[in-house]
Design a protein around this motif. Structure first.
Motif, PDB file in Angstrom:
ATOM      1  N   SER A 162       6.851  64.566 124.165  1.00 58.45           N
ATOM      2  CA  SER A 162       7.756  64.138 123.096  1.00 58.45           C
ATOM      3  C   SER A 162       7.700  65.079 121.903  1.00 58.45           C
ATOM      4  O   SER A 162       8.653  65.144 121.120  1.00 58.45           O
ATOM      5  CB  SER A 162       7.408  62.716 122.651  1.00 58.45           C
ATOM      6  OG  SER A 162       6.075  62.652 122.158  1.00 58.45           O
ATOM      7  N   ALA A 163       6.602  65.805 121.754  1.00 58.47           N
ATOM      8  CA  ALA A 163       6.471  66.776 120.662  1.00 58.47           C
ATOM      9  C   ALA A 163       5.453  67.831 121.069  1.00 58.47           C
ATOM     10  O   ALA A 163       4.474  67.530 121.755  1.00 58.47           O
ATOM     11  CB  ALA A 163       6.049  66.094 119.365  1.00 58.47           C
ATOM     12  N   VAL A 164       5.709  69.073 120.633  1.00 54.73           N
ATOM     13  CA  VAL A 164       4.830  70.211 120.964  1.00 54.73           C
ATOM     14  C   VAL A 164       4.588  70.979 119.673  1.00 54.73           C
ATOM     15  O   VAL A 164       5.538  71.275 118.923  1.00 54.73           O
ATOM     16  CB  VAL A 164       5.480  71.130 122.014  1.00 54.73           C
ATOM     17  CG1 VAL A 164       4.602  72.355 122.269  1.00 54.73           C
ATOM     18  CG2 VAL A 164       5.720  70.375 123.315  1.00 54.73           C
ATOM     19  N   ALA A 165       3.344  71.311 119.406  1.00 55.21           N
ATOM     20  CA  ALA A 165       3.017  71.984 118.144  1.00 55.21           C
ATOM     21  C   ALA A 165       1.967  73.053 118.354  1.00 55.21           C
ATOM     22  O   ALA A 165       1.203  73.026 119.318  1.00 55.21           O
ATOM     23  CB  ALA A 165       2.524  70.963 117.122  1.00 55.21           C
ATOM     24  N   ALA A 166       1.949  74.002 117.432  1.00 52.88           N
ATOM     25  CA  ALA A 166       0.929  75.052 117.409  1.00 52.88           C
ATOM     26  C   ALA A 166       0.369  75.135 115.995  1.00 52.88           C
ATOM     27  O   ALA A 166       1.036  74.761 115.017  1.00 52.88           O
ATOM     28  CB  ALA A 166       1.522  76.390 117.835  1.00 52.88           C
ATOM     29  N   TYR A 167      -0.850  75.612 115.891  1.00 52.92           N
ATOM     30  CA  TYR A 167      -1.453  75.776 114.565  1.00 52.92           C
ATOM     31  C   TYR A 167      -2.505  76.879 114.606  1.00 52.92           C
ATOM     32  O   TYR A 167      -3.027  77.233 115.673  1.00 52.92           O
ATOM     33  CB  TYR A 167      -2.082  74.466 114.073  1.00 52.92           C
ATOM     34  CG  TYR A 167      -3.192  73.919 114.947  1.00 52.92           C
ATOM     35  CD1 TYR A 167      -4.534  74.150 114.629  1.00 52.92           C
ATOM     36  CD2 TYR A 167      -2.909  73.164 116.084  1.00 52.92           C
ATOM     37  CE1 TYR A 167      -5.552  73.642 115.419  1.00 52.92           C
ATOM     38  CE2 TYR A 167      -3.914  72.659 116.876  1.00 52.92           C
ATOM     39  CZ  TYR A 167      -5.234  72.898 116.547  1.00 52.92           C
ATOM     40  OH  TYR A 167      -6.249  72.409 117.326  1.00 52.92           O
ATOM     41  N   GLU A 168      -2.790  77.416 113.441  1.00 56.57           N
ATOM     42  CA  GLU A 168      -3.785  78.493 113.316  1.00 56.57           C
ATOM     43  C   GLU A 168      -4.622  78.252 112.074  1.00 56.57           C
ATOM     44  O   GLU A 168      -4.078  77.933 111.006  1.00 56.57           O
ATOM     45  CB  GLU A 168      -3.102  79.860 113.224  1.00 56.57           C
ATOM     46  CG  GLU A 168      -4.101  81.014 113.133  1.00 56.57           C
ATOM     47  CD  GLU A 168      -3.441  82.342 112.792  1.00 56.57           C
ATOM     48  OE1 GLU A 168      -3.966  83.393 113.210  1.00 56.57           O
ATOM     49  OE2 GLU A 168      -2.424  82.329 112.087  1.00 56.57           O
ATOM     50  N   PHE A 169      -5.929  78.379 112.204  1.00 57.07           N
ATOM     51  CA  PHE A 169      -6.803  78.286 111.033  1.00 57.07           C
ATOM     52  C   PHE A 169      -6.548  79.495 110.128  1.00 57.07           C
ATOM     53  O   PHE A 169      -6.373  80.618 110.601  1.00 57.07           O
ATOM     54  CB  PHE A 169      -8.275  78.285 111.439  1.00 57.07           C
ATOM     55  CG  PHE A 169      -8.696  77.050 112.181  1.00 57.07           C
ATOM     56  CD1 PHE A 169      -7.948  75.897 112.154  1.00 57.07           C
ATOM     57  CD2 PHE A 169      -9.866  77.041 112.918  1.00 57.07           C
ATOM     58  CE1 PHE A 169      -8.330  74.761 112.833  1.00 57.07           C
ATOM     59  CE2 PHE A 169     -10.270  75.920 113.611  1.00 57.07           C
ATOM     60  CZ  PHE A 169      -9.496  74.774 113.567  1.00 57.07           C
ATOM     61  N   GLN A 170      -6.555  79.251 108.828  1.00 58.86           N
ATOM     62  CA  GLN A 170      -6.355  80.334 107.862  1.00 58.86           C
ATOM     63  C   GLN A 170      -7.273  80.108 106.670  1.00 58.86           C
ATOM     64  O   GLN A 170      -7.453  78.982 106.226  1.00 58.86           O
ATOM     65  CB  GLN A 170      -4.903  80.347 107.362  1.00 58.86           C
ATOM     66  CG  GLN A 170      -3.888  80.811 108.375  1.00 58.86           C
ATOM     67  CD  GLN A 170      -3.657  82.309 108.306  1.00 58.86           C
ATOM     68  OE1 GLN A 170      -4.515  83.052 107.844  1.00 58.86           O
ATOM     69  NE2 GLN A 170      -2.504  82.759 108.767  1.00 58.86           N
ATOM     70  N   ASP A 171      -7.856  81.186 106.181  1.00 60.09           N
ATOM     71  CA  ASP A 171      -8.582  81.106 104.907  1.00 60.09           C
ATOM     72  C   ASP A 171      -7.659  81.660 103.830  1.00 60.09           C
ATOM     73  O   ASP A 171      -7.493  82.851 103.686  1.00 60.09           O
ATOM     74  CB  ASP A 171      -9.918  81.845 104.961  1.00 60.09           C
ATOM     75  CG  ASP A 171      -9.777  83.256 105.468  1.00 60.09           C
ATOM     76  OD1 ASP A 171      -8.794  83.547 106.171  1.00 60.09           O
ATOM     77  OD2 ASP A 171     -10.648  84.087 105.159  1.00 60.09           O
ATOM     78  N   PHE A 172      -7.074  80.745 103.092  1.00 65.10           N
ATOM     79  CA  PHE A 172      -6.091  81.103 102.080  1.00 65.10           C
ATOM     80  C   PHE A 172      -6.785  81.460 100.764  1.00 65.10           C
ATOM     81  O   PHE A 172      -7.889  80.995 100.475  1.00 65.10           O
ATOM     82  CB  PHE A 172      -5.130  79.939 101.826  1.00 65.10           C
ATOM     83  CG  PHE A 172      -4.319  79.533 103.024  1.00 65.10           C
ATOM     84  CD1 PHE A 172      -3.412  80.404 103.583  1.00 65.10           C
ATOM     85  CD2 PHE A 172      -4.454  78.265 103.574  1.00 65.10           C
ATOM     86  CE1 PHE A 172      -2.650  80.025 104.674  1.00 65.10           C
ATOM     87  CE2 PHE A 172      -3.703  77.874 104.656  1.00 65.10           C
ATOM     88  CZ  PHE A 172      -2.798  78.760 105.215  1.00 65.10           C
ATOM     89  N   GLY A 173      -6.091  82.254  99.984  1.00 64.00           N
ATOM     90  CA  GLY A 173      -6.491  82.469  98.604  1.00 64.00           C
ATOM     91  C   GLY A 173      -5.678  81.546  97.716  1.00 64.00           C
ATOM     92  O   GLY A 173      -4.493  81.783  97.474  1.00 64.00           O
ATOM     93  N   LEU A 174      -6.314  80.452  97.268  1.00 70.05           N
ATOM     94  CA  LEU A 174      -5.608  79.442  96.465  1.00 70.05           C
ATOM     95  C   LEU A 174      -5.816  79.748  94.994  1.00 70.05           C
ATOM     96  O   LEU A 174      -6.945  79.780  94.498  1.00 70.05           O
ATOM     97  CB  LEU A 174      -6.130  78.047  96.800  1.00 70.05           C
ATOM     98  CG  LEU A 174      -5.555  76.889  95.971  1.00 70.05           C
ATOM     99  CD1 LEU A 174      -4.059  76.749  96.219  1.00 70.05           C
ATOM    100  CD2 LEU A 174      -6.285  75.598  96.291  1.00 70.05           C
ATOM    101  N   GLU A 175      -4.704  79.965  94.299  1.00 67.77           N
ATOM    102  CA  GLU A 175      -4.765  80.299  92.871  1.00 67.77           C
ATOM    103  C   GLU A 175      -4.406  79.071  92.054  1.00 67.77           C
ATOM    104  O   GLU A 175      -3.324  78.492  92.218  1.00 67.77           O
ATOM    105  CB  GLU A 175      -3.801  81.441  92.559  1.00 67.77           C
ATOM    106  CG  GLU A 175      -3.888  81.920  91.113  1.00 67.77           C
ATOM    107  CD  GLU A 175      -2.973  83.089  90.833  1.00 67.77           C
ATOM    108  OE1 GLU A 175      -2.615  83.301  89.665  1.00 67.77           O
ATOM    109  OE2 GLU A 175      -2.601  83.791  91.807  1.00 67.77           O
ATOM    110  N   ALA A 176      -5.353  78.658  91.244  1.00 65.67           N
ATOM    111  CA  ALA A 176      -5.129  77.512  90.363  1.00 65.67           C
ATOM    112  C   ALA A 176      -5.892  77.738  89.074  1.00 65.67           C
ATOM    113  O   ALA A 176      -7.036  78.201  89.088  1.00 65.67           O
ATOM    114  CB  ALA A 176      -5.571  76.215  91.035  1.00 65.67           C
ATOM    115  N   ASN A 177      -5.258  77.448  87.964  1.00 63.61           N
ATOM    116  CA  ASN A 177      -5.873  77.608  86.643  1.00 63.61           C
ATOM    117  C   ASN A 177      -6.330  79.042  86.404  1.00 63.61           C
ATOM    118  O   ASN A 177      -7.353  79.292  85.768  1.00 63.61           O
ATOM    119  CB  ASN A 177      -7.063  76.654  86.476  1.00 63.61           C
ATOM    120  CG  ASN A 177      -6.652  75.202  86.629  1.00 63.61           C
ATOM    121  OD1 ASN A 177      -5.582  74.798  86.172  1.00 63.61           O
ATOM    122  ND2 ASN A 177      -7.504  74.420  87.286  1.00 63.61           N
ATOM    123  N   GLY A 178      -5.576  80.008  86.964  1.00 63.71           N
ATOM    124  CA  GLY A 178      -5.872  81.418  86.727  1.00 63.71           C
ATOM    125  C   GLY A 178      -7.002  81.982  87.567  1.00 63.71           C
ATOM    126  O   GLY A 178      -7.372  83.134  87.400  1.00 63.71           O
TER     127      GLY A 178
END
Length: 883
Positions: A162-178
């Motif tokens: 009924s549904a098919v999905a893919a995903y990949e782990f990522q180490d993001f650079g999250l910018e918050a408060n400078g």
């Protein structure tokens, strides 16, 4: 009798027992007085009338007992009496009670802890609606990864999902408060949350429209824990703009509490559309069939059985293989349970936990054998008491029931203590973070079912060791026992059940000791093996320049500039960088073809090889031996002929010789690559792998934003870490440093499995030794104490010390030797079981066998040392006078 009357009678007997007993006593005595009066009226003298009445009645207490037995709930009342008596007996012998409860608590706790981990990681399904319909896809051969075009084909062509999905782990650079900081998350395809089937805590989740095409949406979903911890549980979080790898994203939803993705050992905090991979990774791999980097999830349609779903998947894989023979030849996909990256991690983890569970069961059996031996000896000590009880009318079954109640009291107390220990251990494990930069977390919080598990084990253990004195009770002759004063005149002449139990216990404990030494041997080999590089005195710094907005030539320029600045730091002996390092967990694999190949389908490849992109100086900084040829150079540019340094295994597999400098091979694109150097073999993905081929390419021929800098220095580690960090931030403060520290420390994840095995098996081995010592010492002390008078007479008659020891402990030595031999044979026979837990070592290793034998010899000597000393220092005259 009506049910209501029975219930009222039962409650009255239970809660008004004193009044009921008083009424019974009054009624029996009244009946006795009436009988006496009748006898007196019949002409008997008063004393004869009383005697005849008592004889006719059958005894006041006997009548009371018969009445009690006929009451509603009499069995429960009798059971409560046994319970009170058991508690009094244990209170009289606190040493025995504490020892028994502690032994059983440790044995049960080991099983409950291992079962708790097994339940959380293996038995428990994902915490999503209709989890039994959610599966993962993975190739039948090789790793767990699939390509995006493959998942798209499965999504569009299937009739069973009924549904098919893919995903990949990522180490993001999250910018918050400078401030930019690394955060782990997932890029997910449009049907990911359809497969998962969860409802958002706030806002909405990503859907198909968000992943329709590149740039279709810049929406982000955060986890409940990230919303709580990073955003202060802001109720107005929806619509907030954050920057991920320098790209603006809008928070559109928060996942429900407890959802951290679909892997049971990973905690992911942010989810973004996979269609934006080109902007996040710096290149577009979404249309590449050879770039297999994705995990997958599918939800099977309602009413579709698993075999039908697998058959549909097989048909799709066959069509893909026929349609794209160059990239997909021989493609075969299978369905696997999600949560541990399918069978890739789930298989080894399952084998490890089953092996550890078996060893925990052996520990519990040894604990029960130990307690059975203690109970048998305790029953022998109480022989006179039991004989007297039989003589005054108690049945053997009643005595056995009382002993079983005592065993149950100990087992329940042990189970309750085990629950406390297991609960504490599992709670600590759930809050522990393994030593790795990856988002690993063990969600093994204790479940109420573990209490039931502990109770069941406790009951079974109570029955097991509580039944040990059965033969003693039914073979006891009250007359002989009372005449002999309860002494066991046959001690030392006949094999008893406790002797057999001791031998069995030693054999079982020997298996756990063998397992402990196998794990120690494996750890020793792992710590001293040749890795192909030397992490000692080296520091590793890792970051991804794409998270700071770099790509292509800009990334290459930054890396060279950084290398030059770091090389100028005082105390630096060598420095170099690569796209990744061996044993880092993100090693890449590609196909290698012979120079003569013209057909680059997967079936024509020579083999798969690990690949690394390195800078000049990397090999020296890493401590990797260049056996022949030259190092890479910055003159090896994209315009220069393709070059590579390969390891010995690569040369042996392709050319059947290590003399490969100057020879060529091709990659999957048909490009000829010249081998310019040969390296020593090493470990690249796991410590347990067999020699594998590896190729090292000049990073200047293919720019990479992923950066791992190795710096070799004998300067103080803290000073070097500060100096390197200062250089990186001085060049660009926006670069988020993922790791910076000793290379040894950052290899901890590779050594994590063998360290866990060593700790687990070491604890089992130590507990097994304690059980063995306790059992041997207890039986030796019991034997000596029971035969001390006999041994004293032997000494008085002139027996030598050697003869006394032989008479007192000869049997004990036979039991120790036979149990040890059988245990060592069982340990060797369990080599296959242990191989599922420990690698690089076996129970057949001479070192392991010698260590086990020496340990058993020393512990056996320690166990009997006290009783031996007591025998040799006993004063016959004093003992005989006391007797």
């Amino acid at each position: 009798m009506p049910l209501f009357v029975k219930a009222r009678s039962f409650l009255r007997n239970l809660f008004l027992s004193r009044r009921v007993e008083a009424d019974l006593d009054k009624e029996v005595h009244s009946h006795l007085e009436l009988m006496i009066e009748e006898n007196v009226r019949a002409g008997m003298p008063p004393h004869e009338a009383q005697r005849a009445a008592r004889i006719e009645l059958g005894g006041v207490e006997q009548v009371k007992e018969q009445v009690r037995d006929s009451r509603t709930g009499a069995f429960l009342d009798s059971l409560l009496q046994d319970l009170r008596f058991a508690l009094r007996q244990l209170h009289r012998s606190p040493g025995f009670a504490v020892t028994a409860v502690l032994i059983l608590a440790l044995g049960i706790a080991a099983n409950v802890i291992v079962f708790g981990v097994l339940q959380s990681l293996i038995l428990r399904q994902l915490d999503v609606p209709h989890a039994e319909q959610v599966m993962t896809l993975q190739p039948k051969d090789g790793g767990p990864f699939v390509s995006n075009p493959e998942m798209r084909d499965v999504r569009d062509d299937n009739t069973v999902f009924s549904a098919v999905a893919a995903y990949e782990f990522q180490d993001f650079g999250l910018e918050a408060n400078g401030v930019t900081r690394p955060v782990w998350g997932c890029t997910v395809s449009g049907q990911y949350f359809e497969v998962v089937g969860i409802k958002p805590f706030l806002g909405r989740l990503l859907d198909r429209a968000d992943d329709d095409h590149p740039g279709a949406s810049e929406a982000a979903v955060i986890s409940w824990s990230a919303w709580q911890g990073d955003f202060g549980a802001d109720p107005n979080i929806l619509g907030t703009t954050i920057r991920i790898d320098k790209h603006p994203y809008t928070i559109v939803g928060v996942t429900p509490e407890g959802f951290h993705g679909t892997e049971k050992i990973a905690q992911l905090d942010i989810f973004v559309p996979m269609a934006n991979e080109a902007s996040l990774d710096g290149f577009n791999w979404l249309e590449s069939r050879s770039y297999k980097n994705l995990f997958s999830l599918v939800r099977i349609k309602d009413g579709v059985p698993l075999p039908q779903a697998q058959a549909g998947l097989n048909a799709i894989a066959d069509r893909i293989a026929r349609q794209y023979p160059k990239d997909e030849e021989g493609l075969a996909l299978k369905l696997a349970r999600p949560g541990l990256i399918g069978d890739f991690v789930g298989g080894p983890v399952r084998g490890f936990l089953v092996g550890v569970m078996a060893l925990a069961g052996i520990v519990l059996l040894a604990a029960c054998a130990n307690l059975g031996s203690l109970f048998a000896a305790r029953t022998a000590d109480r022989a006179r008491e039991i004989a007297i009880r039989m003589a005054i009318g108690s049945s053997r079954w009643r005595i056995l029931r009382q002993l079983l109640v005592e065993a149950f009291v100990i087992s329940i107390l042990g189970g309750a203590s085990a629950c406390g220990l297991a609960w504490t251990a599992l709670t600590g494990l759930a809050s522990w973070h393994p030593p790795t930069r990856y988002p690993m977390k063990f969600f093994v919080l204790p479940q109420p079912s573990l209490i039931l598990m502990a109770f069941v084990i406790s009951v079974l253990a109570g029955v097991l060791f509580g039944m040990m004195p059965l033969r003693q009770i039914f073979k006891t002759d009250p007359n002989d026992t009372i005449k002999s004063g309860g002494s066991q005149s046959s001690a030392g002449r006949r094999w008893a059940l406790r002797d057999v139990l001791l031998a069995a216990q030693i054999a079982l404990c020997c298996v756990t000791v063998t397992a402990a030494f196998v794990s120690l041997r494996g750890l020793g080999k792992a710590l001293t093996m040749d890795l192909g590089f030397n992490p000692k005195n080296a520091l590793l710094t890792q970051f991804d320049l794409s998270q700071a907005g770099y790509s292509g030539d800009a990334a290459d320029h930054f890396q060279r500039q950084l290398l030059e600045r770091i090389s100028q730091i005082p105390g630096v002996e060598a420095a170099g960088y690569a796209n990744t390092t061996p044993l880092s967990g993100d090693t890449l694999v590609s196909a290698a073809f012979s120079q003569q190949s013209a057909d680059f389908r997967p079936s024509n490849k020579a083999f798969d090889t690990y690949t690394f992109d390195i800078s000049p100086g990397y090999l020296t900084a890493a401590g990797t031996s260049l056996l022949s040829g030259r190092d890479v150079s910055f003159t090896d540019t994209a315009k220069a002929p393709a070059a590579a340094i390969v390891n010995q295994e690569f040369a042996r597999r392709l050319f059947h010789s290590e003399q490969a400098v100057g020879r060529y091979f091709k990659n999957s694109d048909g490009v000829s690559i010249q081998i310019v150097g040969i390296l020593a073999d090493g470990k690249y993905f796991t410590l347990s792998e067999d020699p594998e081929p590896a190729a090292f390419f000049p990073i200047s021929q293919k720019a990479s934003t992923s950066t791992a800098i190795i710096v070799r220095s004998r300067r103080d580690t803290a000073d070097m870490v500060g100096a390197i960090r200062e250089v990186v931030l001085d060049l660009d403060r926006a670069v988020p440093i993922r790791e910076l520290g000793p290379w040894n420390t950052q290899l901890a994840l590779s050594f994590f499995p063998i360290q866990v095995a060593t700790v687990a098996l070491g604890l089992f081995g130590a507990f097994g030794l304690l059980l063995s010592i306790a059992g041997t010492f207890g039986l030796a002390s019991y034997t000596v104490s029971k035969r001390l008078r006999e041994l004293s007479i032997r000494v008085a008659l002139g027996a030598q010390a050697k003869q006394i020891l032989s008479a007192a402990l000869g049997r004990m030595l036979i039991l120790l030797a036979s149990g040890s031999v059988v245990g060592m044979l069982l340990g060797v026979a369990a080599s296959r079981l242990l191989s599922a837990v420990v690698y690089q070592a076996t129970a057949q290793d001479p070192f392991v066998l010698f260590a086990v034998a020496l340990t058993l010899l020393l512990t056996g000597t320690l166990s009997v040392a006290g009783p031996v000393r007591r025998v040799l220092h006993a004063d016959p005259a004093t003992l005989l006078r006391e007797q």
